[in-house]
Design a protein around this motif. Structure first.
Motif, mmCIF file in Angstrom:
data_model
loop_
_atom_site.group_PDB
_atom_site.id
_atom_site.type_symbol
_atom_site.label_atom_id
_atom_site.label_comp_id
_atom_site.label_asym_id
_atom_site.label_seq_id
_atom_site.Cartn_x
_atom_site.Cartn_y
_atom_site.Cartn_z
ATOM 1 N N PHE A 1 0.818 -1.210 0.000
ATOM 2 C CA PHE A 1 0.000 0.000 0.000
ATOM 3 C C PHE A 1 0.856 1.266 0.000
ATOM 4 O O PHE A 1 0.471 2.295 -0.539
ATOM 5 N N GLY A 2 2.034 1.193 0.637
ATOM 6 C CA GLY A 2 2.870 2.385 0.724
ATOM 7 C C GLY A 2 3.805 2.580 -0.447
ATOM 8 O O GLY A 2 4.132 3.714 -0.792
ATOM 9 N N LEU A 3 4.246 1.476 -1.078
ATOM 10 C CA LEU A 3 5.248 1.580 -2.134
ATOM 11 C C LEU A 3 4.640 1.614 -3.532
ATOM 12 O O LEU A 3 5.137 2.312 -4.415
ATOM 13 N N VAL A 4 3.569 0.859 -3.752
ATOM 14 C CA VAL A 4 2.944 0.840 -5.077
ATOM 15 C C VAL A 4 2.199 2.155 -5.291
ATOM 16 O O VAL A 4 1.409 2.576 -4.433
ATOM 17 N N ARG A 5 2.449 2.766 -6.430
ATOM 18 C CA ARG A 5 1.879 4.083 -6.699
ATOM 19 C C ARG A 5 1.057 4.064 -7.980
ATOM 20 O O ARG A 5 1.410 3.373 -8.940
ATOM 21 N N VAL A 6 0.014 4.859 -7.976
ATOM 22 C CA VAL A 6 -0.831 5.064 -9.147
ATOM 23 C C VAL A 6 -0.869 6.554 -9.425
ATOM 24 O O VAL A 6 -1.392 7.332 -8.619
ATOM 25 N N GLY A 7 -0.276 6.966 -10.543
ATOM 26 C CA GLY A 7 -0.211 8.391 -10.850
ATOM 27 C C GLY A 7 0.632 9.169 -9.871
ATOM 28 O O GLY A 7 0.384 10.348 -9.645
ATOM 29 N N GLY A 8 1.622 8.496 -9.258
ATOM 30 C CA GLY A 8 2.488 9.166 -8.304
ATOM 31 C C GLY A 8 1.946 9.208 -6.894
ATOM 32 O O GLY A 8 2.599 9.761 -6.003
ATOM 33 N N VAL A 9 0.780 8.609 -6.646
ATOM 34 C CA VAL A 9 0.160 8.627 -5.317
ATOM 35 C C VAL A 9 0.138 7.205 -4.776
ATOM 36 O O VAL A 9 -0.246 6.269 -5.489
ATOM 37 N N PRO A 10 0.562 6.982 -3.522
ATOM 38 C CA PRO A 10 0.529 5.633 -2.953
ATOM 39 C C PRO A 10 -0.870 5.045 -2.969
ATOM 40 O O PRO A 10 -1.874 5.751 -2.765
ATOM 41 N N VAL A 11 -0.943 3.731 -3.187
ATOM 42 C CA VAL A 11 -2.233 3.052 -3.241
ATOM 43 C C VAL A 11 -2.968 3.186 -1.908
ATOM 44 O O VAL A 11 -4.191 3.349 -1.863
ATOM 45 N N GLY A 12 -2.227 3.127 -0.799
ATOM 46 C CA GLY A 12 -2.866 3.258 0.500
ATOM 47 C C GLY A 12 -3.592 4.578 0.668
ATOM 48 O O GLY A 12 -4.709 4.626 1.202
ATOM 49 N N ARG A 13 -2.965 5.654 0.199
ATOM 50 C CA ARG A 13 -3.627 6.956 0.301
ATOM 51 C C ARG A 13 -4.870 7.005 -0.578
ATOM 52 O O ARG A 13 -5.884 7.601 -0.201
ATOM 53 N N LEU A 14 -4.806 6.389 -1.750
ATOM 54 C CA LEU A 14 -5.978 6.361 -2.625
ATOM 55 C C LEU A 14 -7.118 5.574 -1.995
ATOM 56 O O LEU A 14 -8.292 5.969 -2.092
ATOM 57 N N VAL A 15 -6.784 4.459 -1.334
ATOM 58 C CA VAL A 15 -7.818 3.652 -0.690
ATOM 59 C C VAL A 15 -8.477 4.428 0.447
ATOM 60 O O VAL A 15 -9.706 4.424 0.596
#
Length: 491
Positions: A61-75
């Protein structure tokens, strides 16, 4: 023969002592988790079976990014958005027919705001947006910028230098929390020209002359544009050296600050028209929510009773609904973006010209400057230099090669520290863009137009998914600052 084109240093994204794209806090948490795994492996190896899955999940969640934003933050953002929708916080309906103190409250982040009218000390009055929750006061200066395309190169250089000095001076004014510069453009509805021609044409004029003037009025809106440039100053009375005891003293202190800022702003390539009145601020908010009312609002503002007929209760929408990727309000649909990445190059003085130029749709481009106090700017920049050196040392210890972007970032950090030591100011800069259409069928075309203009300026914009109402409000002269809103939520 080539031409010498003046370029400037540009911008740099702020970085902490973060590894693998993480911020400082996330980096220390990751190092702590790694240390915990080592200790557990040495003491109770069997426990790794239970610890590895949750740690691996958290790391993903912390390392994988979508559009430069961590997946955890998106969730987390998606969960908060769904919770807000379930509670109806994305919808607004004005109570326009009830007698209630909050019947004319604006939606979303604009709800705590109210509009004041104060004397400017020169026989006139100006508007102040007062945040009743935080006590912040926001006043707006109306300016007309000069075109760099028609100016001598030396004049443009002096304007840029004066603007840099103006921003640097904010570091010595702790009461000024941030400055918001907005370029508001829209196709001219034709009301201003039509009213001017109607007043000028006399009944005894020749028929052919009247026909020519009527044809001019009919054809002009297709090629004309309505451009309004504003500089909004957000003032914090609690941080003022004068220590105002009440709202009246705070407004007086704000007026003195505006006088000094406006006098120095004149050397930055703009003509200061004066402070925006309460009616003008209310009219700006009204036309943003209802683009169909632009002509009527312009007509009211040119009338003698603008302050009486156009107030804060007229500014808000009758209805508004926030969706994940757009914002519906009265007679329009808007989409907002934030600055995701600035140009990674030396920029020219006209770098934003394509983005802020008038287009076929109403749009607002906002640059927000939060000046760091002069007493802490050098310390912050030294931390940036130290962070860049730490990352370089970490790469060498782990056997990773330095990329061109890493080298560029470290050089910019050292350059910023050297410029600050020579007297330059340090500002945190953010950009927001909002485009509005009157028909949902035009939305895709408007989005493509703004994003293409940003690409021409070599600027990457990111759609404010789930924060469209906040992005919309940031481009209004109301003193909204998304980083400040985010900080309040964390506390």
């Amino acid at each position: 023969m080539g031409h010498d084109i003046r370029t400037y240093g540009g911008w740099r994204r702020r970085h902490g002592i973060g590894l693998l794209g993480m911020d400082t806090t996330a980096t220390f948490l990751a190092l702590g988790a790694a240390l915990l795994l080592v200790l557990v492996a040495a003491i109770v190896p069997v426990a790794l079976i239970y610890l590895l899955p949750p740690i691996a999940l958290a790391g993903g969640f912390g390392l994988v990014r979508v559009g430069g934003v961590p997946v955890g933050r998106l969730v987390v953002a998606r969960c908060r958005w769904r919770w807000g929708v379930l509670r109806g916080r994305n919808r607004y309906r004005a109570g326009v027919v009830i007698d209630h103190p909050r019947a004319f409250q604006l939606p979303g982040v604009l709800a705590p705001l109210t509009l004041l009218s104060a004397e400017d000390g020169y026989g006139g009055r100006y508007g102040i947006v007062w945040d009743r929750r935080t006590g912040l006061l926001t006043a707006t200066l109306r300016v007309v910028p000069a075109s760099t395309w028609l100016a001598d190169r030396s004049d443009a250089d002096s304007w840029v230098a004066a603007w840099g000095g103006w921003l640097a001076a904010l570091g010595h004014m702790p009461a000024v929390r941030w400055v918001t510069v907005t370029i508001d453009t829209a196709p001219e509805p034709g009301s201003a020209l039509a009213d001017a021609v109607h007043r000028a044409v006399v009944p005894t004029a020749p028929e052919q002359a009247r026909a020519i003037m009527n044809e001019l009025v009919r054809a002009a809106p297709a090629a004309a544009a309505d451009v309004d440039t504003r500089v909004s100053v957000t003032f914090d009375p609690k941080a003022s050296a004068a220590s105002p005891k009440d709202l009246f003293e705070a407004v007086a202190d704000l007026g003195r600050t505006l006088d000094g800022l406006a006098s120095r702003l004149g050397g930055c390539g703009v003509s200061v028209l004066g402070r925006a009145t309460a009616a003008e601020i209310a009219g700006t908010v009204r036309t943003a929510f209802d683009p169909h009312s632009r002509g009527e609002v312009n007509r009211l503002l040119t009338g003698p009773r603008a302050e009486e007929v156009l107030g804060w209760c007229d500014a808000g929408p009758v209805a508004a609904t926030e969706h994940t990727g757009h914002y519906e309000h009265d007679g329009g649909v808007s989409v907002s973006w934030a600055w995701h990445e600035p140009p990674r190059q030396n920029v020219r003085s006209d770098i934003l010209a394509r983005l802020v130029a008038p287009g076929p749709f109403p749009k607002r481009i906002t640059l927000q400057y939060r000046a760091l106090p002069a007493t802490t700017a050098s310390r912050v920049l030294q931390q940036e230099v130290n962070a860049a050196a730490f990352r370089a040392q970490f790469r060498r210890r782990t056997g990773r090669d330095e990329t061109a972007r890493d080298s560029w970032d470290a050089a910019r950090a050292r350059q910023a520290a050297a410029e600050e030591a020579m007297g330059a100011g340090v500002c945190l800069v953010s950009m927001y863009a909002t485009v509005t259409v009157t028909s949902p069928e035009q939305l895709r075309r408007a989005i493509a137009h703004v994003e293409a203009s940003a690409d021409a300026s070599k600027i990457r914009l990111r759609r404010l998914w789930g924060s469209q109402a906040a992005g919309f409000a940031t481009t209004l002269p109301c003193g909204i600052c998304p980083p400040e809103l985010s900080r309040r939520l964390k506390h």
